[in-house]
Design a protein around this motif. Structure first.
Motif, PDB file in Angstrom:
ATOM      1  N   THR A   1       0.843  -1.190   0.000  1.00 43.71           N
ATOM      2  CA  THR A   1       0.000   0.000   0.000  1.00 43.71           C
ATOM      3  C   THR A   1       0.878   1.239   0.000  1.00 43.71           C
ATOM      4  O   THR A   1       2.039   1.197   0.432  1.00 43.71           O
ATOM      5  CB  THR A   1      -0.930   0.053   1.226  1.00 43.71           C
ATOM      6  OG1 THR A   1      -0.140   0.084   2.423  1.00 43.71           O
ATOM      7  CG2 THR A   1      -1.863  -1.147   1.249  1.00 43.71           C
ATOM      8  N   ILE A   2       0.311   2.316  -0.495  1.00 42.68           N
ATOM      9  CA  ILE A   2       1.031   3.581  -0.526  1.00 42.68           C
ATOM     10  C   ILE A   2       0.041   4.690  -0.169  1.00 42.68           C
ATOM     11  O   ILE A   2      -1.098   4.684  -0.642  1.00 42.68           O
ATOM     12  CB  ILE A   2       1.668   3.832  -1.915  1.00 42.68           C
ATOM     13  CG1 ILE A   2       2.431   5.153  -1.942  1.00 42.68           C
ATOM     14  CG2 ILE A   2       0.639   3.782  -3.026  1.00 42.68           C
ATOM     15  CD1 ILE A   2       3.282   5.329  -3.182  1.00 42.68           C
ATOM     16  N   PRO A   3       0.422   5.615   0.707  1.00 44.57           N
ATOM     17  CA  PRO A   3      -0.494   6.701   1.082  1.00 44.57           C
ATOM     18  C   PRO A   3      -0.955   7.473  -0.159  1.00 44.57           C
ATOM     19  O   PRO A   3      -0.169   7.732  -1.071  1.00 44.57           O
ATOM     20  CB  PRO A   3       0.355   7.584   2.003  1.00 44.57           C
ATOM     21  CG  PRO A   3       1.391   6.656   2.567  1.00 44.57           C
ATOM     22  CD  PRO A   3       1.697   5.694   1.460  1.00 44.57           C
ATOM     23  N   TYR A   4      -2.232   7.812  -0.188  1.00 45.67           N
ATOM     24  CA  TYR A   4      -2.774   8.548  -1.333  1.00 45.67           C
ATOM     25  C   TYR A   4      -2.003   9.844  -1.580  1.00 45.67           C
ATOM     26  O   TYR A   4      -1.812  10.251  -2.723  1.00 45.67           O
ATOM     27  CB  TYR A   4      -4.253   8.857  -1.103  1.00 45.67           C
ATOM     28  CG  TYR A   4      -5.151   7.660  -1.237  1.00 45.67           C
ATOM     29  CD1 TYR A   4      -5.373   7.066  -2.474  1.00 45.67           C
ATOM     30  CD2 TYR A   4      -5.799   7.107  -0.129  1.00 45.67           C
ATOM     31  CE1 TYR A   4      -6.198   5.965  -2.610  1.00 45.67           C
ATOM     32  CE2 TYR A   4      -6.634   6.004  -0.256  1.00 45.67           C
ATOM     33  CZ  TYR A   4      -6.826   5.436  -1.492  1.00 45.67           C
ATOM     34  OH  TYR A   4      -7.646   4.342  -1.632  1.00 45.67           O
ATOM     35  N   SER A   5      -1.551  10.470  -0.511  1.00 45.90           N
ATOM     36  CA  SER A   5      -0.855  11.752  -0.654  1.00 45.90           C
ATOM     37  C   SER A   5       0.475  11.612  -1.392  1.00 45.90           C
ATOM     38  O   SER A   5       1.000  12.592  -1.921  1.00 45.90           O
ATOM     39  CB  SER A   5      -0.614  12.378   0.722  1.00 45.90           C
ATOM     40  OG  SER A   5       0.142  11.495   1.543  1.00 45.90           O
ATOM     41  N   GLN A   6       1.023  10.388  -1.437  1.00 45.76           N
ATOM     42  CA  GLN A   6       2.305  10.170  -2.107  1.00 45.76           C
ATOM     43  C   GLN A   6       2.141   9.781  -3.578  1.00 45.76           C
ATOM     44  O   GLN A   6       3.134   9.578  -4.280  1.00 45.76           O
ATOM     45  CB  GLN A   6       3.096   9.082  -1.381  1.00 45.76           C
ATOM     46  CG  GLN A   6       3.561   9.491   0.009  1.00 45.76           C
ATOM     47  CD  GLN A   6       4.389   8.409   0.692  1.00 45.76           C
ATOM     48  OE1 GLN A   6       4.952   7.531   0.027  1.00 45.76           O
ATOM     49  NE2 GLN A   6       4.469   8.462   2.010  1.00 45.76           N
ATOM     50  N   THR A   7       0.907   9.704  -4.045  1.00 41.77           N
ATOM     51  CA  THR A   7       0.689   9.266  -5.425  1.00 41.77           C
ATOM     52  C   THR A   7       0.564  10.419  -6.411  1.00 41.77           C
ATOM     53  O   THR A   7       0.688  10.213  -7.611  1.00 41.77           O
ATOM     54  CB  THR A   7      -0.604   8.436  -5.537  1.00 41.77           C
ATOM     55  OG1 THR A   7      -1.734   9.298  -5.323  1.00 41.77           O
ATOM     56  CG2 THR A   7      -0.622   7.313  -4.509  1.00 41.77           C
ATOM     57  N   THR A   8       0.257  11.629  -5.916  1.00 42.14           N
ATOM     58  CA  THR A   8       0.048  12.853  -6.713  1.00 42.14           C
ATOM     59  C   THR A   8      -1.253  12.805  -7.523  1.00 42.14           C
ATOM     60  O   THR A   8      -1.530  13.732  -8.278  1.00 42.14           O
ATOM     61  CB  THR A   8       1.211  13.155  -7.680  1.00 42.14           C
ATOM     62  OG1 THR A   8       1.206  12.221  -8.789  1.00 42.14           O
ATOM     63  CG2 THR A   8       2.554  13.083  -6.980  1.00 42.14           C
ATOM     64  N   PHE A   9      -2.068  11.776  -7.375  1.00 41.61           N
ATOM     65  CA  PHE A   9      -3.289  11.658  -8.158  1.00 41.61           C
ATOM     66  C   PHE A   9      -4.538  12.095  -7.392  1.00 41.61           C
ATOM     67  O   PHE A   9      -5.642  12.039  -7.930  1.00 41.61           O
ATOM     68  CB  PHE A   9      -3.485  10.216  -8.641  1.00 41.61           C
ATOM     69  CG  PHE A   9      -2.528   9.807  -9.727  1.00 41.61           C
ATOM     70  CD1 PHE A   9      -2.681  10.274 -11.024  1.00 41.61           C
ATOM     71  CD2 PHE A   9      -1.454   8.966  -9.451  1.00 41.61           C
ATOM     72  CE1 PHE A   9      -1.802   9.906 -12.028  1.00 41.61           C
ATOM     73  CE2 PHE A   9      -0.576   8.589 -10.446  1.00 41.61           C
ATOM     74  CZ  PHE A   9      -0.738   9.064 -11.740  1.00 41.61           C
ATOM     75  N   PHE A  10      -4.382  12.517  -6.144  1.00 40.32           N
ATOM     76  CA  PHE A  10      -5.540  12.851  -5.330  1.00 40.32           C
ATOM     77  C   PHE A  10      -5.455  14.294  -4.835  1.00 40.32           C
ATOM     78  O   PHE A  10      -4.381  14.801  -4.522  1.00 40.32           O
ATOM     79  CB  PHE A  10      -5.665  11.872  -4.157  1.00 40.32           C
ATOM     80  CG  PHE A  10      -5.976  10.476  -4.625  1.00 40.32           C
ATOM     81  CD1 PHE A  10      -7.277  10.022  -4.681  1.00 40.32           C
ATOM     82  CD2 PHE A  10      -4.955   9.633  -5.063  1.00 40.32           C
ATOM     83  CE1 PHE A  10      -7.562   8.742  -5.146  1.00 40.32           C
ATOM     84  CE2 PHE A  10      -5.236   8.353  -5.528  1.00 40.32           C
ATOM     85  CZ  PHE A  10      -6.544   7.910  -5.574  1.00 40.32           C
ATOM     86  N   SER A  11      -6.606  14.924  -4.768  1.00 44.53           N
ATOM     87  CA  SER A  11      -6.669  16.351  -4.442  1.00 44.53           C
ATOM     88  C   SER A  11      -6.330  16.606  -2.978  1.00 44.53           C
ATOM     89  O   SER A  11      -6.389  15.704  -2.131  1.00 44.53           O
ATOM     90  CB  SER A  11      -8.068  16.888  -4.735  1.00 44.53           C
ATOM     91  OG  SER A  11      -9.016  16.338  -3.825  1.00 44.53           O
ATOM     92  N   SER A  12      -6.028  17.853  -2.681  1.00 50.96           N
ATOM     93  CA  SER A  12      -5.740  18.240  -1.295  1.00 50.96           C
ATOM     94  C   SER A  12      -6.971  18.034  -0.425  1.00 50.96           C
ATOM     95  O   SER A  12      -6.855  17.690   0.761  1.00 50.96           O
ATOM     96  CB  SER A  12      -5.285  19.703  -1.232  1.00 50.96           C
ATOM     97  OG  SER A  12      -6.275  20.566  -1.771  1.00 50.96           O
ATOM     98  N   LEU A  13      -8.158  18.219  -0.996  1.00 53.29           N
ATOM     99  CA  LEU A  13      -9.389  18.002  -0.232  1.00 53.29           C
ATOM    100  C   LEU A  13      -9.476  16.563   0.256  1.00 53.29           C
ATOM    101  O   LEU A  13      -9.745  16.310   1.438  1.00 53.29           O
ATOM    102  CB  LEU A  13     -10.601  18.332  -1.110  1.00 53.29           C
ATOM    103  CG  LEU A  13     -11.986  18.015  -0.524  1.00 53.29           C
ATOM    104  CD1 LEU A  13     -12.232  18.836   0.737  1.00 53.29           C
ATOM    105  CD2 LEU A  13     -13.081  18.272  -1.540  1.00 53.29           C
TER     106      LEU A  13
END
Length: 532
Positions: free
Chosen positions: A5-17
């Motif tokens: 697994t990888i944190p969503y924040s480290q993927t660059t594909f998900f918004s700040s919201l």
């Protein structure tokens, strides 16, 4: 399969919201009802029990909607359980994409099924039913009429003059698409089963609703997934008071706009723009917005026009002819279902964040918002290439050129970076500058300009060194590009491009239980499944 697994924040594909929501950022508290944690569901359950729904109606209509489908014992039991006040739904939904469209279609459904299982294990005194809400009334045909396999787009066409809700449109050229699919798959092992699956449900005698419902039921019926079609006259009767308020007072858009302004003030982007009237008029080959002009209720792009009294009469006599748009559909869902949570993608949850005030004003329970599982499946061939190149999963989410630069720099026989030389150059020019300004302060600009020229020269040499090393490592560089192109089609997430047929080709129907084993939305990290 090996799971990482990888944190969503480290993927660059998900918004700040979405990233802020997943980390329980308190500035989002006013936009939600309960946070997305297992413990918070205790409060959500207690609150939901205080709001009643017409359970007899929903059970009756679901049983009727399943008349033309084989129904599993698990689905039958789940529908019956909805009569009980301690039974709640976990809902996801989607457009009627051809052959399920992008992969995340099935990831949403699996997320809902697994969340229902998790809640049952944690709160055994209650029951939880996973529900798939078919967006049968949507009219954006171009968004649903295709799927992609091997970068080829396979699409259904519609007859001239056909329009309106996509769920009602017939699959006129389904046999031709099946033929295209068969030719595209060729003699690949397992290809015949995929074609057979398509032909079983996508026939010229079916419409989009019938085909989608039958296929989803075939894939997930054994897991108890209940499929609901909101294009139902009896269900819409429950919405008459809410639709009437929407037509007469036209206040919902004001509350949505106020909430949206608060979100934008916090630096988040607006996902949807509400209308003064968030309803369409729905009929055969017709789904058009209702607007008010000169005290007349008009249906855009038609000659239909109603007085206030006439449109309210029409609503009471034919509620099925009134179709909610993207901001009213969530309200419809929560009015008729004993729902606890809605599972959606990042874009979907973003517009749900705009709706909390509207729900409050209408005295309707606002569900817990859950981000669906996002998945990257790495096939065995790509896994071997990664191992050969010593690439780790987090590196896959880096920019392709940066990843290549990182790789060739690490594997070069010499240090390609000239940062030390640039530091030495800067110190040299600093010494020159100190001497020059003692004689003439205007010479400072001249020295700085010469320093920039010299630095640019070193940067150019550095770029040439990197280019030369890339040429030396051409095989590895091409393999990196190949891996990235395959796993991130068009630079985006695999799940937004590839169809389930690509997974069925590799793993057959075993892929469903594999995904069931690994997808748990409350884990709040992107799932990477690596084939060995």
């Amino acid at each position: 399969m090996n799971k990482q697994t990888i944190p969503y924040s480290q993927t660059t594909f998900f918004s700040s919201l979405i990233n802020d929501y997943l980390t329980d950022d308190e500035k989002l508290d006013s936009f939600i009802n309960h946070n997305c944690s297992l413990q918070a569901f205790a409060d959500a359950i207690a609150e939901r029990k205080q709001t009643s729904v017409n359970r007899e109606l929903i059970v009756k209509q679901l049983q009727q909607q399943y008349n033309d489908l084989p129904i599993s014992n698990a689905v039958k039991e789940n529908i019956e359980q909805l009569k009980n006040t301690n039974c709640f739904t976990i809902t996801t939904g989607h457009q009627l994409n051809l052959f399920t469209g992008p992969l995340y279609f099935i990831y949403k459904i699996i997320s809902a099924i697994n969340l229902a299982k998790t809640l049952k294990a944690t709160y055994p005194e209650n029951d939880f039913v996973p529900v798939f809400w078919m967006a049968t009334e949507d009219h954006d045909f171009e968004e649903v009429n295709h799927f992609t396999l091997f970068n080829e787009r396979l699409s259904i066409q519609k007859k001239a003059g056909e329009d309106g809700a996509v769920g009602r449109l017939n699959l006129t050229n389904a046999p031709q698409v099946a033929q295209q699919l068969e030719e595209l798959l060729g003699d690949r092992n397992g290809g015949d089963k995929i074609v057979e699956l398509f032909r079983q449900f996508y026939t010229s005698n079916n419409n989009f609703t019938q085909a989608t419902k039958a296929l989803v039921n075939h894939l997930f019926g054994e897991y108890g997934l209940v499929i609901i079609d909101g294009d139902d006259a009896e269900l819409k009767k429950s919405m008459i008071p809410y639709f009437e308020q929407e037509l007469v007072t036209q206040k919902n858009h004001q509350f949505i706009e106020q909430t949206t302004q608060k979100l934008t003030d916090l630096g988040y982007k607006s996902q949807v723009t509400p209308r003064e009237i968030n309803l369409f008029y729905l009929d055969n080959n017709l789904r058009e917005r209702i607007v008010v002009e000169d005290e007349q209720y008009k249906v855009l792009n038609t000659n239909l026009s109603f007085t206030k009294e006439e449109i309210l009469t029409e609503l009471n006599n034919h509620p099925e002819k009134f179709s909610p748009n993207v901001v009213m559909r969530p309200l419809y869902q929560e009015v008729i279902l004993p729902n606890l949570a809605y599972i959606g993608g990042g874009g979907e949850l973003a517009y749900w964040f705009q709706l909390k005030a509207m729900f409050n004003v209408n005295n309707v329970f606002f569900p817990t918002l859950i981000l669906r599982n996002s998945v990257l499946v790495i096939d065995a061939g790509s896994t071997k290439k990664m191992q050969k190149l010593s690439l780790e999963v987090p590196q896959l989410f880096e920019d392709t050129e940066e990843l290549i630069k990182e790789y060739v720099t690490q594997h070069a026989d010499i240090n390609l970076a000239l940062s030390q030389q640039k530091e030495q150059l800067a110190k040299l020019y600093e010494t020159i500058e100190n001497k020059a300004v003692q004689l003439d302060k205007t010479l400072q600009a001249v020295v700085n300009a010469e320093l920039q020229k010299a630095t640019n020269g070193i940067n150019n040499i550095e770029a040439r060194l990197l280019k030369a090393e890339k040429q030396r490592e051409e095989v590895a560089v091409n393999q990196i590009r190949s891996i990235k192109d395959k796993l991130f089609p068009n630079g985006g997430l695999q799940e937004r491009h590839d169809n389930m047929s690509s997974l069925l080709l590799f793993y057959g129907m075993d892929i469903i239980p594999i995904l069931m084993q690994h997808l748990h939305p409350l884990d709040k990290e992107l799932v990477v499944l690596m084939d060995k």
